[in-house]
Design a protein around this motif. Structure first.
Motif, PDB file in Angstrom:
ATOM      1  N   ASP A 167      29.419  39.598 128.815  1.00 15.51           N
ATOM      2  CA  ASP A 167      31.002  38.765 128.263  1.00 15.51           C
ATOM      3  C   ASP A 167      30.987  38.011 126.973  1.00 15.51           C
ATOM      4  O   ASP A 167      30.455  37.269 126.495  1.00 15.51           O
ATOM      5  CB  ASP A 167      31.449  37.809 129.563  1.00 15.51           C
ATOM      6  N   ASP A 182      31.725  41.999 132.088  1.00 13.07           N
ATOM      7  CA  ASP A 182      32.089  40.414 131.907  1.00 13.07           C
ATOM      8  C   ASP A 182      30.469  40.136 132.981  1.00 13.07           C
ATOM      9  O   ASP A 182      30.841  38.877 133.126  1.00 13.07           O
ATOM     10  CB  ASP A 182      33.093  40.465 132.987  1.00 13.07           C
ATOM     11  N   GLU A 210      30.457  42.322 124.824  1.00 11.79           N
ATOM     12  CA  GLU A 210      31.535  42.375 124.370  1.00 11.79           C
ATOM     13  C   GLU A 210      32.797  41.079 123.380  1.00 11.79           C
ATOM     14  O   GLU A 210      31.599  40.374 123.198  1.00 11.79           O
ATOM     15  CB  GLU A 210      32.373  42.047 125.323  1.00 11.79           C
TER      16      GLU A 210
END
Ligand code: C2E
Ligand code: MG
Ligand code: MG
Ligand code: MG
Length: 280
Positions: free
Chosen positions: A199, A177, A234
């Motif tokens: 993130d 993250d 991600e």
């Protein structure tokens, strides 16, 4: 919300807040017995090489199914588990279960396991990792631990030492993250992360042409490269996002476009199929 109690007296009460506390208490009680009742299980989400799109790893993501509460999102029960320290036994179970499963996969596929700050602050964290590795027979270099920037908010030195211990075993550590917490670049100097996970919010921003998100992803990729670290993007949900992220130089991609978190049976079927193909 404001109720007339009579006599001109107004009392404020918050039914929603009350319900939340009550719900939390019930949830906590149920969570206390979740492990013993076999209510926890793992899902696995693929991480692929951004260029070849070959599978490089699976991230283990814990799930909780309870008769009263149904499927509870980790976004809800992980914070509760952290507050109540239930994350310590739950985290141990996740670590062992994830290593057991990964030990049955082809050697080139790694396993990523999320670890909360509370787990790292336990004096025997490294011991539980050693145990999970030896009981499963998993090669240490196939285990990557994921931590967030929040580990540096409290007892940063204790957390860092715990991570150095598992690195000494041959495991790697990813910073999850990245960019959403109280980022300070100082700790990138102190700990040799193998991977920085960009993130999902930046990937989303970039796909909506946010100049800021694009600039931040470019900067993180460049910085990671100079530090000898790799990057994983991600939350990549479309082919367009995957192409954009790849062109920006991210090394690895994770997201619904390449696969949602899947039950263990599905993972096993994937490897069974690929074995059939290889021998055919
Ligand atoms: P995380 O480690 O950042 O995991 C990625 C989350 O993003 C997962 O949510 C995953 O399902 C979701 N995701 C992946 N690809 C996409 C996408 O393309 N689009 C969207 N919208 N979402 C995507 P999940 O499984 O709900 O987990 C949430 C968080 O809970 C995790 O975030 C992690 O911080 C925590 N968590 C999950 N399992 C564990 C665990 O075993 N231990 C600990 N300590 N935390 C865990
Ligand atoms: Mg993660
Ligand atoms: Mg993440
Ligand atoms: Mg996340």
């Amino acid at each position: 919300r404001v109720k007339d109690e009579g006599g001109g007296q107004f009392h404020e009460y918050e039914p929603s807040l009350h319900a939340t506390a009550e719900e939390r208490r019930k949830l906590e009680l149920s969570l206390r017995s979740a492990l013993a009742n076999n209510e926890l299980f793992l899902n696995f989400q693929p991480v692929v090489n951004a260029r070849s799109e070959n599978l490089v790893s699976f991230e283990a993501l814990v799930r909780w199914k309870n008769p009263d509460h149904g499927i509870v999102s980790p976004a809800k029960f992980i914070p509760l588990a952290e507050d109540t320290r239930l994350i310590v036994p739950i985290g141990q179970w996740v670590m062992q279960e994830a290593c057991n499963e990964a030990a049955t996969w082809p050697e080139y596929v790694k396993i990523n396991v999320n670890v909360s700050p509370e787990q790292l602050l336990e004096p025997d964290f490294a011991t539980t990792v050693v145990q999970a590795l030896s009981r499963s027979g998993l090669t240490p270099s196939r285990l990557e631990i994921e931590v967030t920037e929040s580990i540096f908010l409290r007892d940063a030195d204790v957390a860092r030492r715990a991570l150095e211990q598992v690195m000494a075993l041959g495991c790697s550590v990813a910073l999850d993250d990245f960019g959403t917490g109280y980022s300070s670049l100082g700790y990138l100097r102190k700990l040799k992360f193998s991977t920085i996970k960009v993130d999902r919010s930046f990937v989303q921003g970039a796909s909506q042409n946010s100049a800021e998100s694009l600039a931040i992803i470019n900067a993180v990729v460049a910085m990671a490269g100079s530090l000898g670290m790799t990057t994983t993007a991600e939350g990549v949900e479309t082919a367009e996002e995957a192409a954009m992220i790849r062109d920006m130089g991210c090394d690895k991609i994770q997201g619904y476009h390449f696969g949602r978190p899947m039950p263990v049976e599905e993972v096993r079927a994937v490897f069974k199929r690929s074995e059939t193909i290889r021998t055919a």
